[in-house]
Design a protein around this motif. Structure first.
Motif, PDB file in Angstrom:
ATOM      1  N   GLN A 228       0.838  -1.199   0.000  1.00  0.00           N
ATOM      2  CA  GLN A 228       0.000   0.000   0.000  1.00  0.00           C
ATOM      3  C   GLN A 228       0.875   1.252   0.000  1.00  0.00           C
ATOM      4  N   ALA A 229       1.928   1.227   0.827  1.00  0.00           N
ATOM      5  CA  ALA A 229       2.828   2.375   0.915  1.00  0.00           C
ATOM      6  C   ALA A 229       3.570   2.580  -0.408  1.00  0.00           C
TER       7      ALA A 229
ATOM      8  N   ARG B 229       2.472   1.931  -3.410  1.00  0.00           N
ATOM      9  CA  ARG B 229       1.537   2.570  -4.361  1.00  0.00           C
ATOM     10  C   ARG B 229       1.374   4.058  -4.016  1.00  0.00           C
ATOM     11  N   LEU B 230       1.325   4.350  -2.720  1.00  0.00           N
ATOM     12  CA  LEU B 230       1.187   5.738  -2.268  1.00  0.00           C
ATOM     13  C   LEU B 230       2.429   6.544  -2.686  1.00  0.00           C
ATOM     14  N   ALA B 231       3.597   5.918  -2.562  1.00  0.00           N
ATOM     15  CA  ALA B 231       4.836   6.588  -2.966  1.00  0.00           C
ATOM     16  C   ALA B 231       4.806   6.898  -4.465  1.00  0.00           C
TER      17      ALA B 231
END
Lengths: 318, 266
Positions: free
Chosen positions: B250-251, B253-255
């Motif tokens: 998830q992180a 993709r956020l990055a």
């Protein structure tokens, strides 16, 4: 007249944008033969004629009042006089800090049908029906107004589309009754900076909310915001608790994050005032452990998960 | 000198709530009740004024609701209210904020306080109208969204700041008695100590009916309301596109979203 009376809102010489949204909502409710009139109260109402001259407005009522800025006694008596004179079926005002101060008083005094924070209006079998939120926006509530000749609705900002075309409505001066105001407005004060950040200019904001749980967690998010190149913002509870200065608060009552294009909200559940203040942002990413949090309703991307874990993982990538 | 503080016991939804069979409310079995968050601040403001005053000041909490509301009133008593009033009978069921305001105004008429505080809004229905409607019915000066206040009980005027949109404040001087609706953050509400909770049990909660304060059945409930709930329903769920996977995925993709934004930014 039967028709719709819209009360425009102005502050410090500027028409508040929600005024035009009210005119958009008036078009939804307008029936054949209805007149849409918009009243603007000011010491110098003429200056608002141009911005209010938009499609769907039949008449602009310029109401010259002594008070330079919003005053509840002044607005209540002027709108009551307008209602008595024009006999509208529907009166539309903004659901705003100003209307919090007078709309309910007007409805209670005149016995008007009344609903606030309305985001949808329609006529069902000829009856006016307004929809508002309940229980932190988790439920929609439809209300109607049986037996009420005139209905006053306070409409949520950002919920209705303003008319785009210009027009040339009739302009009428309306003399309000004399009023003895019981409050005296003094100066306006900009919320103190507290630190050097200008949230209104920030294009990328990472905001923390109640979900961070304790003040000791603030530094790690400050560090994360720095690392990814975002301005660190916060929701109301964080600023109220003094964990971050008021100048970092974004949402309706906080700083207007007008330049923001990417908004990452961590542990922000999304009170309506917060969401209303951030609605214009093109990319909202919400990170929250509660999959039911209302912020997922406006976010483009959602991450359901532990904000500390996500924060840590994200930090390792920058 | 006396300050009357209007409080509401609000309801939050339980995780698996159900709408009532008639479609016009939530099944009460799925509601979690507590003192409205805003009211905690208005009570604190009144108690602070009392504590700072050289003369005697009485702080009275008033609420409209059935027996269970006593729990919230006890909380107010533990946090410094001197006494409490609860108004109810079955005819009040189905009241909107204006019908509630009618009872509040009648209670204020009877108590004749120097100031009436209410919360800006309630966390469950968010009408933001009860206090200001009561002011109109009392014929008192009124102001909403007060975020700081300078007031000495008995003074002819009070000075306050109201919190406007966009980080703006405005200072106002208002004639008293007045109704002020109090905003979150105006103070830091205290926690009730064990000792004060014990003492609160001995403080009085006066229970009145609308008739006791001169309000007829036709002025409360649906008959006394300016709106009627037609239907409640659960709105379509949010349109957020969920990013699934482990926290690391998830992180990541956020990055990516952040890097895309930075790449596109001038």
């Amino acid at each position: 007249m039967s028709g719709i009376l819209v009360v425009a809102e102005q502050r410090r010489g500027e028409l508040r944008p929600v005024s035009l949204e009210l005119l958009g909502a008036a078009q939804i409710l307008r029936r054949e033969g209805d007149t849409v009139a918009v009243a603007v109260m000011s010491a110098d109402p003429g200056r608002f004629v141009a911005p209010l001259s938009v499609a769907g407005v039949d008449e602009i009522l310029t109401v010259q009042v002594a008070a330079a800025e919003f005053d509840p006694d002044t607005v209540e008596s002027a709108v009551a006089a307008l209602i008595a004179d024009r006999k509208p079926d529907v009166v539309l005002v903004a659901h705003s800090v100003d209307s919090f101060g007078y709309a309910a008083a007007l409805a209670a005094s005149l016995g008007l049908g009344f609903a606030t924070d309305v985001f949808k209006v329609e006529r069902i079998d000829g009856e006016l029906v307004a929809t508002r939120g309940g229980y932190g926006q988790k439920i929609n509530v439809e209300v109607d107004f049986p037996g009420r000749r005139t209905v006053l609705l306070a409409l949520r900002g950002g919920a209705f589309k303003p008319p785009e075309q210009a027009a040339s409505p009739r302009i009428t001066g309306f003399a309000p009754p004399p009023v003895q105001s019981r409050a005296t407005g003094r100066e306006f004060i900009e919320m103190s900076a507290g630190d050097d950040i200008d949230m209104t200019a920030a294009e990328f904001i990472l905001t923390i909310g109640r979900g961070i749980g304790e003040e000791a967690k603030v530094p790690q998010f400050r560090e994360l915001a720095d690392a990814v190149g975002a301005a660190l913002g916060c929701s109301r509870p964080i600023a109220d608790a003094g964990w971050l200065p008021k100048s970092r608060q974004v949402g309706q009552s906080g700083k207007t994050a007008s330049a923001c294009k990417l908004y990452i909200a961590m542990g922000v559940s999304g009170a309506i005032q917060h969401l209303a203040g951030m609605k214009h942002v093109s990319t909202i990413v919400a990170v929250n452990s509660d999959s039911e949090a209302s912020i997922f309703g406006v976010a483009k991307y959602g991450i359901v998960g532990d904000i500390f874990e996500i924060a840590e993982e994200l930090r390792s990538l920058f | 000198m006396k300050i009357l503080v209007a409080v509401k016991q609000v309801a939050a939804l339980d995780e698996d709530f159900e709408i009532r069979a008639d479609g016009r409310g939530v099944d009460p079995d799925f509601l979690i009740r507590d003192l409205n968050e805003w009211d905690d601040f208005s009570l604190e403001e009144a108690v602070k004024i009392k504590e700072a005053s050289s003369g005697p000041v009485e702080v009275v909490a008033v609420s409209i609701g059935p027996d269970e509301v006593d729990e919230s009133l006890r909380k107010c008593l533990a946090k410094g209210a001197d006494r409490a009033i609860r108004i109810w009978d079955d005819a009040v069921e189905g009241s909107d904020s204006i019908a509630i305001a009618r009872l509040l105004a009648a209670a204020a008429g009877r108590e004749a306080p120097d100031m009436l505080f209410a919360g800006v809004q309630s966390s469950d229905q968010s009408f933001a109208s009860t206090g200001i409607a009561a002011a109109a019915l009392l014929g008192w000066a009124h102001a909403a969204v007060v975020s700081s206040l300078t007031y000495a009980p008995g003074a002819k005027t009070a000075i306050f700041r109201r919190e406007l949109e966009g980080g703006l404040l405005q200072e106002i001087e208002i004639q008293c008695p007045a109704v002020l609706t109090i905003q979150l953050g105006i103070n830091t509400p205290r926690y009730a100590s064990l000792r004060s909770i014990k003492q609160a049990a001995a403080k009085p909660i006066e229970v009145l009916t609308p008739a006791d304060i001169g309000v007829g059945d036709g002025d409360v409930g649906e008959a006394g309301s300016l709106s009627r709930v037609r239907r409640m329903y659960v709105p379509d769920k949010g349109r957020a596109q969920l990013i699934e996977g482990s926290a690391a995925q998830q992180a990541a993709r956020l990055a990516e979203i952040i890097r895309e934004f930075k790449g596109a930014a001038p």
